[in-house]
Design an enzyme around this catalytic site. Structure first.
Site, mmCIF file in Angstrom:
data_model
loop_
_atom_site.group_PDB
_atom_site.id
_atom_site.type_symbol
_atom_site.label_atom_id
_atom_site.label_comp_id
_atom_site.label_asym_id
_atom_site.label_seq_id
_atom_site.Cartn_x
_atom_site.Cartn_y
_atom_site.Cartn_z
ATOM 1 N N CYS A 2 -3.841 -28.557 -1.919
ATOM 2 C CA CYS A 2 -4.675 -29.411 -2.743
ATOM 3 C C CYS A 2 -5.509 -30.282 -1.822
ATOM 4 O O CYS A 2 -5.022 -30.779 -0.825
ATOM 5 C CB CYS A 2 -3.906 -30.344 -3.673
ATOM 6 S SG CYS A 2 -3.223 -29.542 -5.107
ATOM 7 N N ARG A 27 -7.540 -25.568 1.093
ATOM 8 C CA ARG A 27 -6.254 -26.178 0.762
ATOM 9 C C ARG A 27 -5.771 -25.819 -0.642
ATOM 10 O O ARG A 27 -4.630 -26.107 -1.007
ATOM 11 C CB ARG A 27 -6.361 -27.696 0.865
ATOM 12 C CG ARG A 27 -6.787 -28.188 2.214
ATOM 13 C CD ARG A 27 -6.968 -29.682 2.178
ATOM 14 N NE ARG A 27 -5.688 -30.348 1.978
ATOM 15 C CZ ARG A 27 -4.899 -30.747 2.956
ATOM 16 N NH1 ARG A 27 -5.248 -30.551 4.203
ATOM 17 N NH2 ARG A 27 -3.769 -31.349 2.698
ATOM 18 N N TRP A 74 -4.148 -26.534 -5.929
ATOM 19 C CA TRP A 74 -3.215 -25.421 -5.753
ATOM 20 C C TRP A 74 -2.002 -25.811 -6.580
ATOM 21 O O TRP A 74 -1.225 -26.691 -6.202
ATOM 22 C CB TRP A 74 -2.858 -25.268 -4.275
ATOM 23 C CG TRP A 74 -1.995 -24.083 -3.993
ATOM 24 C CD1 TRP A 74 -2.406 -22.802 -3.780
ATOM 25 C CD2 TRP A 74 -0.576 -24.061 -3.877
ATOM 26 N NE1 TRP A 74 -1.322 -21.983 -3.541
ATOM 27 C CE2 TRP A 74 -0.187 -22.737 -3.594
ATOM 28 C CE3 TRP A 74 0.422 -25.044 -3.983
ATOM 29 C CZ2 TRP A 74 1.142 -22.355 -3.415
ATOM 30 C CZ3 TRP A 74 1.744 -24.661 -3.810
ATOM 31 C CH2 TRP A 74 2.094 -23.328 -3.526
ATOM 32 N N ASN A 99 -2.373 -35.093 -4.403
ATOM 33 C CA ASN A 99 -1.906 -33.970 -3.596
ATOM 34 C C ASN A 99 -0.420 -34.193 -3.356
ATOM 35 O O ASN A 99 -0.036 -35.251 -2.865
ATOM 36 C CB ASN A 99 -2.700 -33.962 -2.280
ATOM 37 C CG ASN A 99 -2.104 -33.071 -1.208
ATOM 38 O OD1 ASN A 99 -2.319 -33.296 -0.039
ATOM 39 N ND2 ASN A 99 -1.362 -32.068 -1.591
ATOM 40 N N GLY A 100 0.411 -33.229 -3.725
ATOM 41 C CA GLY A 100 1.844 -33.364 -3.479
ATOM 42 C C GLY A 100 2.652 -33.182 -4.753
ATOM 43 O O GLY A 100 2.167 -32.615 -5.741
ATOM 44 N N GLU A 482 4.481 -10.733 12.417
ATOM 45 C CA GLU A 482 3.222 -11.437 12.187
ATOM 46 C C GLU A 482 2.160 -10.470 11.643
ATOM 47 O O GLU A 482 1.392 -10.820 10.740
ATOM 48 C CB GLU A 482 2.764 -12.112 13.494
ATOM 49 C CG GLU A 482 1.409 -12.792 13.454
ATOM 50 C CD GLU A 482 1.260 -13.888 12.413
ATOM 51 O OE1 GLU A 482 2.254 -14.312 11.810
ATOM 52 O OE2 GLU A 482 0.114 -14.311 12.175
ATOM 53 N N LYS A 486 0.268 -10.864 8.085
ATOM 54 C CA LYS A 486 -1.200 -10.884 7.935
ATOM 55 C C LYS A 486 -1.633 -9.889 6.864
ATOM 56 O O LYS A 486 -2.452 -10.195 6.002
ATOM 57 C CB LYS A 486 -1.918 -10.519 9.244
ATOM 58 C CG LYS A 486 -1.986 -11.526 10.332
ATOM 59 C CD LYS A 486 -2.792 -12.753 10.029
ATOM 60 C CE LYS A 486 -1.972 -13.775 9.346
ATOM 61 N NZ LYS A 486 -1.341 -14.838 10.002
ATOM 62 N N GLU A 489 -0.570 -11.045 3.330
ATOM 63 C CA GLU A 489 -1.278 -12.263 2.909
ATOM 64 C C GLU A 489 -2.668 -11.959 2.360
ATOM 65 O O GLU A 489 -3.067 -12.505 1.337
ATOM 66 C CB GLU A 489 -1.486 -13.200 4.112
ATOM 67 C CG GLU A 489 -0.332 -14.090 4.461
ATOM 68 C CD GLU A 489 -0.655 -14.977 5.658
ATOM 69 O OE1 GLU A 489 -0.407 -16.174 5.566
ATOM 70 O OE2 GLU A 489 -1.147 -14.480 6.696
ATOM 71 N N HIS A 505 19.151 2.083 10.203
ATOM 72 C CA HIS A 505 20.183 1.380 9.430
ATOM 73 C C HIS A 505 19.720 1.078 8.009
ATOM 74 O O HIS A 505 20.265 0.194 7.364
ATOM 75 C CB HIS A 505 20.576 0.089 10.161
ATOM 76 C CG HIS A 505 21.171 0.337 11.512
ATOM 77 N ND1 HIS A 505 22.403 0.918 11.685
ATOM 78 C CD2 HIS A 505 20.677 0.137 12.757
ATOM 79 C CE1 HIS A 505 22.655 1.050 12.978
ATOM 80 N NE2 HIS A 505 21.615 0.589 13.647
ATOM 81 N N LYS A 604 -3.815 -23.167 2.659
ATOM 82 C CA LYS A 604 -3.484 -23.547 4.025
ATOM 83 C C LYS A 604 -2.815 -24.915 4.011
ATOM 84 O O LYS A 604 -2.882 -25.623 3.028
ATOM 85 C CB LYS A 604 -4.792 -23.630 4.827
ATOM 86 C CG LYS A 604 -4.572 -23.316 6.268
ATOM 87 C CD LYS A 604 -5.854 -23.081 6.989
ATOM 88 C CE LYS A 604 -5.568 -22.789 8.432
ATOM 89 N NZ LYS A 604 -4.981 -21.474 8.643
HETATM 90 N N1 HGA Z 1 1.549 -31.315 -8.241
HETATM 91 C C1 HGA Z 1 0.133 -31.359 -8.448
HETATM 92 C C2 HGA Z 1 -0.606 -31.294 -7.128
HETATM 93 C C3 HGA Z 1 -0.362 -29.976 -6.469
HETATM 94 C C4 HGA Z 1 -0.521 -29.941 -4.988
HETATM 95 O O1 HGA Z 1 -0.629 -30.902 -4.266
HETATM 96 N N2 HGA Z 1 -0.477 -28.741 -4.447
HETATM 97 O O2 HGA Z 1 -0.456 -28.601 -3.098
HETATM 98 C C5 HGA Z 1 -0.326 -30.255 -9.376
HETATM 99 O O3 HGA Z 1 0.406 -29.298 -9.632
HETATM 100 O O4 HGA Z 1 -1.437 -30.342 -9.883
#
Ligand code: HGA
Length: 609
Positions: A2, A27, A74, A99-100, A482, A486, A489, A505, A604
């Site tokens: 985010c 992000r 995100w 964010n969080g 790795e 890649k 992802e 195995h 990221k």
């Molecule tokens: N929890 C909040 C913010 C998400 C976030 O920081 N993602 O990295 C949400 O879900 O909107």
């Protein structure tokens, strides 16, 4: 994860907010939004999908304002839908971006509902907006209401808030997620990352844990976690704006793959003093700390974890020091036993990876002799909070799939290994030889990049498969991991990595003509063993793509394609063999038409646990 941005000025800031969000899109990119206060009151616009969708809506509505906050999401709580997109608004009065994760949001939500607040989203964020609104009824200012709200929130986060009662003000806070203030002339900014602000300023205040910032267009006041005014230095960034632009490359990832040769040179150079590798580069106490160390415990996530595994092979083989490595997300929940004189080593590109940061904080209480971080961002929490730091100089990495940050982490691991090895019998002449080998890494990478066209052609043969296996032995096993990471992802092809010897195995049962095998097999002590493993695959009809070197006698045939890289010393082979695997994943993804720089469901800088 985010990205948030805020601006307060004497001009229309909506275009800046949108550009800032574009820079932060790496992000998170499932929805985006902005809110402003203008003569019509609090006004918000949100859109599902990329920032571009928001930009189009904003262009259609003609929204403008001299201050505002924005967010690219995100999702962690609630699907990527418009009602869950930020900013979240309470009672047409307060808007918040976040964010969080707020860990106690469920009980807060219930309590707010009993107070009469109605919820429009499933997010944890909305409780913040309502709580600030609630506190505004009894507090005299937005700053006081945010401060009261922060006392109630549990979790790791960064927020920015505005209120129509104080239209000239943004209040933002950091607890566990990054936040930086940009200082302009009669205008000020805030964002998750400097890249969002580079178009406006070079002068930044990197907020510390627990800081709250009260911002108008004229002034910025930072309060520490105890509510006292805190002096925070203004630092001038030398990151160039074009370092975060694609230039002539179609994708950031390709640009960053090609930047590896220079990034490696930039990472090695500052660690050399008077033609010798310099321990002082890790910090002033480095020599004393390294003298005391008898074991190393490495923790990291994702790609950085793979660099840690390569490091553990090197540290034991050449550094002669016992070493273990594990996923940061597992480490702190399993009651680890801490041995005496052990160095705790963490790796993270951003230095804000939530699991790695939490592991570091846990380790600092757990009795390790010292902590060392390998990180690409000098202002990050990881760097600030560890005793020693090896700063890589990869430059900003925007593609979600890490490339140059990884190979520079490998370079850091090589150097740290030599620091340990010189204490355990490696003589000066041998060390000088290894230093010369490290200096050759950039040229070797350039030679590997010459294979780009051939790798693009080969990528066609993988583009239609659904599964793949990657094989390596010794320190090529983590490189196979790795390579598999890649590919999955960015191309969404299921890819798994195995040590070559493990094939029989279990995974051998999967081999048929629809299961391509990518093998990383330089001419080293294990190549004969690897050869036998690959014959087992061929005998069962498996198709092979082998990355070997000029000196090895693998040849392309019916079922196998061999690509030859320059022959290099084992010491830097992990760096070299990473490059063709990155290119392979890149070209497969391009052929499949995925979003290479912003693959689905990922982001990221994983700042949530
Ligand atoms: N929890 C909040 C913010 C998400 C976030 O920081 N993602 O990295 C949400 O879900 O909107």
């Amino acid at each position: 994860m985010c990205g948030l941005v805020g601006a307060i000025a004497r001009r229309d800031v909506i275009p800046f907010l949108v550009d800032g969000l574009r820079s932060l899109e790496y992000r998170g990119y499932d929805s985006a939004g902005v809110a402003t206060l203008n003569d019509k009151g609090l006004y918000k616009q949100r859109a599902v999908g990329k920032v571009e969708a928001l930009a189009q809506q904003l262009a259609a509505t003609g929204m403008s304002g001299t201050m505002g906050i924005g967010h690219t999401r995100w999702a962690t709580h609630g699907r990527p839908e418009e009602n869950n997109a930020h900013p979240h608004v309470s009672t047409e009065m307060v808007a918040v971006v976040h964010n969080g994760i707020i860990e106690n949001y469920e009980e807060m939500r219930r309590e707010l509902q009993t107070l009469g607040y109605e919820f429009e989203s499933q997010t944890d964020t909305e409780v913040i907006a309502h709580r600030i609104h609630h506190h505004l009824q009894s507090q005299h200012s937005l700053l006081a209401a945010v401060t009261e709200t922060l006392k109630e929130l549990e979790g790791a986060f960064a927020i920015a808030a505005i209120s129509n009662e104080e239209p000239g003000r943004i209040v933002a806070a950091r607890r566990g997620s990054p936040l930086v203030v940009g200082i302009g002339k009669e205008e000020n900014f805030v964002a998750s990352d400097v890249t969002a602000l580079l178009s406006e300023t070079r002068d930044f205040i990197f907020l510390e844990e627990g800081d709250v910032v009260d911002m108008t267009s004229e002034a910025v006041t930072v309060y520490n976690e105890y509510g006292r005014v805190a002096e925070r230095p203004i630092q001038t960034s030398n990151v160039k704006k074009n370092a975060v632009e694609k230039g002539d490359y179609p994708h950031f990832m390709l640009k960053e793959i090609y930047e590896q040769s220079i990034a490696l040179r930039q990472t090695l150079a500052p660690a050399i003093k008077d033609e010798r590798l310099d321990e002082g580069y890790l910090g002033t106490d480095a020599e004393d700390i390294l003298d005391r160390i008898e074991r190393i415990h490495i923790c990291a996530c994702g790609t950085s974890y793979h660099a840690g595994v390569v490091g553990s092979y090197l540290l034991e083989k050449l550094g002669k020091i016992p070493c273990r490595v594990e996923h940061a997300s597992e480490y702190r929940y399993r009651s680890p036993v801490v041995t005496d004189n052990t160095l705790f080593l963490v790796l993270s590109q951003s230095g804000e990876t939530a699991d790695t940061l939490a592991a570091l904080r846990y380790a600092k209480q757990a009795g390790y002799a010292a902590t060392l971080s390998i990180c690409n961002v000098d202002s990050s929490s990881l760097v600030r909070e560890s005793d020693l730091c090896f700063l890589t100089h990869a430059g900003p990495e925007i593609g979600v799939a890490s490339t140059k940050a990884f190979t520079t982490q490998l370079m850091a691991m090589n150097i740290i290994t030599l620091f340990m090895a010189r204490r355990r019998g490696l003589d000066e002449a041998e060390e000088q030889r290894y230093l010369q080998v490290l200096k050759q890494a950039s040229a070797a990478i350039e030679a590997a990049l010459n294979l780009d066209g051939q790798i693009r052609d080969i990528a066609m043969s993988l583009a239609d498969c659904s599964h793949s296996l990657f094989l390596g032995r010794g320190n090529m096993y983590p490189i196979a991991m790795e390579g598999a990471l890649k590919l999955k992802e960015i191309s969404y092809i299921h890819a798994e990595a195995y040590p070559g010897g493990e094939l029989k195995h279990g995974p051998l049962a999967l081999i048929d003509e629809d299961m391509p095998i990518v093998a990383v097999a330089p001419k080293d002590a294990l190549q004969p063993k690897m050869k036998a493993n690959l014959q087992e695959v061929q005998a069962r009809g498996g198709k092979l793509l082998i990355f070997a070197d000029q000196g090895s006698d693998f040849e392309s045939a019916n079922q196998s394609t061999v690509l030859k890289l320059p022959t290099v010393d084992d010491f830097i082979a992990p760096i070299l063999y990473t490059v063709p695997l990155q290119l392979l994943a890149y070209h497969v993804a391009v052929i499949r038409g995925t979003n290479v720089d912003q693959p689905r469901n990922l982001a990221k800088s994983v700042t949530v646990e």
